[in-house]
Design a protein around this motif. Structure first.
Motif, PDB file in Angstrom:
ATOM      1  N   ARG A  13     -11.009  14.177  -0.226  1.00  0.00           N
ATOM      2  CA  ARG A  13     -10.396  13.103  -1.016  1.00  0.00           C
ATOM      3  C   ARG A  13     -10.814  11.730  -0.529  1.00  0.00           C
ATOM      4  O   ARG A  13     -10.816  10.774  -1.303  1.00  0.00           O
ATOM      5  N   VAL A  14     -11.127  11.612   0.744  1.00  0.00           N
ATOM      6  CA  VAL A  14     -11.575  10.343   1.307  1.00  0.00           C
ATOM      7  C   VAL A  14     -12.849  10.585   2.096  1.00  0.00           C
ATOM      8  O   VAL A  14     -13.156  11.705   2.486  1.00  0.00           O
ATOM      9  N   ARG A  15     -13.572   9.530   2.342  1.00  0.00           N
ATOM     10  CA  ARG A  15     -14.832   9.653   3.089  1.00  0.00           C
ATOM     11  C   ARG A  15     -14.667   9.076   4.487  1.00  0.00           C
ATOM     12  O   ARG A  15     -13.759   8.294   4.744  1.00  0.00           O
ATOM     13  N   CYS A  26     -15.895   6.570   7.345  1.00  0.00           N
ATOM     14  CA  CYS A  26     -16.557   5.267   7.387  1.00  0.00           C
ATOM     15  C   CYS A  26     -17.976   5.426   7.929  1.00  0.00           C
ATOM     16  O   CYS A  26     -18.195   6.087   8.950  1.00  0.00           O
ATOM     17  N   ASN A  63       0.792  -1.228   0.000  1.00  0.00           N
ATOM     18  CA  ASN A  63       0.000   0.000   0.000  1.00  0.00           C
ATOM     19  C   ASN A  63       0.823   1.276   0.000  1.00  0.00           C
ATOM     20  O   ASN A  63       0.274   2.349   0.210  1.00  0.00           O
ATOM     21  N   ALA A 104      -0.476   4.498  -1.702  1.00  0.00           N
ATOM     22  CA  ALA A 104      -1.887   4.326  -2.047  1.00  0.00           C
ATOM     23  C   ALA A 104      -2.737   5.391  -1.365  1.00  0.00           C
ATOM     24  O   ALA A 104      -2.472   5.785  -0.237  1.00  0.00           O
ATOM     25  N   HIS A 124     -11.227   5.423   9.248  1.00  0.00           N
ATOM     26  CA  HIS A 124     -11.877   4.593  10.257  1.00  0.00           C
ATOM     27  C   HIS A 124     -11.315   4.911  11.638  1.00  0.00           C
ATOM     28  O   HIS A 124     -10.194   5.397  11.755  1.00  0.00           O
ATOM     29  N   PRO A 168      -5.978   6.432   0.570  1.00  0.00           N
ATOM     30  CA  PRO A 168      -6.955   5.697   1.383  1.00  0.00           C
ATOM     31  C   PRO A 168      -8.371   5.840   0.835  1.00  0.00           C
ATOM     32  O   PRO A 168      -8.718   6.848   0.226  1.00  0.00           O
ATOM     33  N   ASP A 169      -9.162   4.819   1.049  1.00  0.00           N
ATOM     34  CA  ASP A 169     -10.558   4.804   0.610  1.00  0.00           C
ATOM     35  C   ASP A 169     -11.443   5.553   1.594  1.00  0.00           C
ATOM     36  O   ASP A 169     -12.331   6.289   1.200  1.00  0.00           O
ATOM     37  N   SER A 170     -11.204   5.336   2.879  1.00  0.00           N
ATOM     38  CA  SER A 170     -11.997   5.997   3.912  1.00  0.00           C
ATOM     39  C   SER A 170     -11.224   6.030   5.218  1.00  0.00           C
ATOM     40  O   SER A 170     -10.251   5.314   5.392  1.00  0.00           O
TER      41      SER A 170
END
Length: 56
Positions: free
Chosen positions: A39-41, A43, A3, A6, A12, A8-10
């Motif tokens: 850029r990320v959401r 969770c 990673n 990379a 947490h 991040p997707d979200s």
């Protein structure tokens, strides 16, 4: 390390069951910055914003 670099997707909370095994931890300020840029959401399960992560 798979990673490295990379995006991040979200974001947490540390004990969230939805965070992947390879999730890299962020500090409070890094998490706040990542969420505030859009850029990320956050969770939808652990909802880090409910614990004041986005409060100034």
């Amino acid at each position: 390390m798979a990673n490295v670099g990379a995006v991040p997707d979200s974001v947490h909370l540390g004990d969230c069951r939805m965070a992947g095994k390879n999730a890299d931890p962020l500090g409070r300020d890094e998490g706040r910055q990542a969420l505030s840029t859009g850029r990320v959401r956050a969770c939808a399960i652990c909802r880090p914003f409910t614990l004041g992560l986005l409060d100034s």
